[in-house]
Design a protein around this motif. Structure first.
Motif, PDB file in Angstrom:
ATOM      1  N   HIS A   1     -37.905  18.070  23.388  1.00 30.91           N
ATOM      2  CA  HIS A   1     -36.834  18.815  24.050  1.00 30.91           C
ATOM      3  C   HIS A   1     -36.977  20.309  23.804  1.00 30.91           C
TER       4      HIS A   1
ATOM      5  N   LYS B   1     -27.739  26.516  27.167  1.00 32.10           N
ATOM      6  CA  LYS B   1     -28.986  27.221  27.426  1.00 32.10           C
ATOM      7  C   LYS B   1     -28.768  28.719  27.240  1.00 32.10           C
TER       8      LYS B   1
ATOM      9  N   ASN C   1     -27.553  22.350  31.650  1.00 33.20           N
ATOM     10  CA  ASN C   1     -27.677  23.558  30.828  1.00 33.20           C
ATOM     11  C   ASN C   1     -26.681  23.587  29.683  1.00 33.20           C
TER      12      ASN C   1
ATOM     13  N   TYR D   1     -32.032  17.610  29.573  1.00 35.06           N
ATOM     14  CA  TYR D   1     -32.189  19.067  29.594  1.00 35.06           C
ATOM     15  C   TYR D   1     -32.724  19.594  30.921  1.00 35.06           C
TER      16      TYR D   1
ATOM     17  N   TYR E   1     -32.302  26.992  23.768  1.00 31.62           N
ATOM     18  CA  TYR E   1     -30.892  26.612  23.711  1.00 31.62           C
ATOM     19  C   TYR E   1     -30.285  27.158  22.431  1.00 31.62           C
TER      20      TYR E   1
ATOM     21  N   ILE F   1     -30.022  15.780  24.802  1.00 30.73           N
ATOM     22  CA  ILE F   1     -30.807  16.904  25.300  1.00 30.73           C
ATOM     23  C   ILE F   1     -32.202  16.456  25.724  1.00 30.73           C
TER      24      ILE F   1
END
Length: 268
Positions: free
Chosen positions: A51, A204, A182, A178, A152, A174
Motif C-alpha cells: 500500500h 491522501k 483518498n 487506496y 498518505y 488501505i
C-alpha cells in the motif's frame, strides 16, 4: 445533528472493541502469544509494500504520560512518524528522541518544533484567535501535516493507543481500496467506555486543509466522496483506545482549573 447522535447511539449497541489480532490467541500459552505477536508485527511491516506509504503526524504538548505506547502502537504501519512539539516541558522530547533510535529499523521518526502558543479549543476560541492569529489551531495543524513526505498522512494523538486488531483493519482497508479511496475513517473507544465517532484519520497528502471555527479547527476536503466511498472507507470497529482521561486522577479536587489547563500550563 440529532439524527447523527441517534445513529451513533444505535450503532454503539452493536460495535465492540476487538483486541485480539488472532481469534486463537486466548487458547495459547504466554510463549506462544509472544511468537504470534511478533509474527503479526512483522506481517504488518512486510505488508507496507502493498500500500502507499504512511506518515503518522503527532501534534503534541506535554504528552509524556502516554506518547511512548502511542508511537509504538502505530509504528509498524508507518514509513515515518512526524512529531511536532509545541513547547513540552515534561520530558516528551526526551522520550521521542530515545524512540527515534530504538525504532530506527522500523520507521523514521522526525522531530519538529512549533514555538507559537496555541489556543485551547472551546468557548472563547474564536475571540482569542482573532486577537492573536498566530495561536490558530488550523495554522498549527496545516503546518504539521505539511511536514509529511509520504503518500498518505495519518492523524495521531499522543493519548491514543492503537490495538493490533485495529492496525490490521486499517492496513487491510488501505491495501484493498487506496486506488479508489483518498480517505479512510475510523474511530476509537474512550478508556471509560464511550464510543467515539468515526472521523477522517487517514487521508491522501495534499487533499485537505484545516480552518478555524468558533470553537476549534475543522477539516476541509479538497474533493467530494461518493456514498460508496464513504461506506467502503469506513471502519466501525474501534481501532484505538483513548486514554487521556485516565490521568485525571492527578487533578481531582483542583476546582480552580480544568485538567487540560493544568496539563498544558504546568507541564505535568
Amino acid at each position: 445533528m440529532r439524527i447523527k447522535k441517534l445513529l451513533l447511539r444505535i450503532e454503539s449497541q452493536f460495535v465492540r472493541l476487538k483486541l485480539n489480532h488472532n481469534e486463537l490467541a486466548n487458547s495459547l500459552s504466554r510463549d506462544q502469544r509472544d511468537v504470534l505477536t511478533l509474527k503479526n508485527i512483522e506481517s504488518v511491516i512486510e505488508n507496507r509494500k502493498k500500500h502507499p506509504s504512511i506518515s503518522a503526524v503527532y501534534r503534541v504538548r506535554n504528552g509524556s504520560q502516554y506518547i511512548e505506547l502511542s508511537i509504538i502502537s502505530v509504528a509498524p504501519i508507518c514509513s515515518e512518524i512526524i512529531i511536532v512539539d509545541n513547547g513540552s516541558t515534561d520530558g516528551t522530547l526526551e522520550i521521542v528522541k530515545r524512540l527515534k533510535d530504538e525504532l530506527s529499523s522500523i520507521c523514521d521518526i522526525k522531530i519538529f518544533h512549533y514555538n507559537s502558543s496555541v489556543a485551547l479549543a472551546g468557548k472563547g476560541y474564536r475571540d482569542e484567535v482573532e486577537k492573536y492569529p498566530e495561536r490558530s489551531l488550523a495554522k498549527y495543524y496545516n503546518y504539521a501535516f505539511s511536514l509529511a513526505s509520504c503518500e498518505y498522512v495519518m492523524k495521531c494523538d499522543a493519548h491514543c493507543i492503537y490495538t493490533p486488531a485495529g492496525i490490521n483493519k486499517i492496513q487491510s482497508k488501505i491495501i484493498n481500496l487506496y486506488k479508489t479511496n483518498n480517505l479512510f475513517t475510523f474511530r476509537g473507544v474512550e478508556i471509560f467506555g464511550g464510543l467515539l465517532s468515526c472521523e477522517p484519520y487517514l487521508i491522501k497528502k495534499g487533499c485537505f486543509e484545516y480552518y478555524d471555527s468558533d470553537t476549534f479547527e475543522l477539516l476541509k476536503l479538497k474533493f467530494k466522496r461518493s456514498f460508496k466511498q464513504r461506506i467502503m472507507g469506513r471502519i466501525s470497529t474501534p481501532c484505538f483506545i483513548h486514554v487521556k482521561r485516565m490521568s485525571y486522577v492527578k487533578y481531582a479536587f483542583k476546582k480552580e482549573s480544568t485538567p487540560i489547563k493544568y496539563l498544558y500550563s504546568k507541564g505535568e
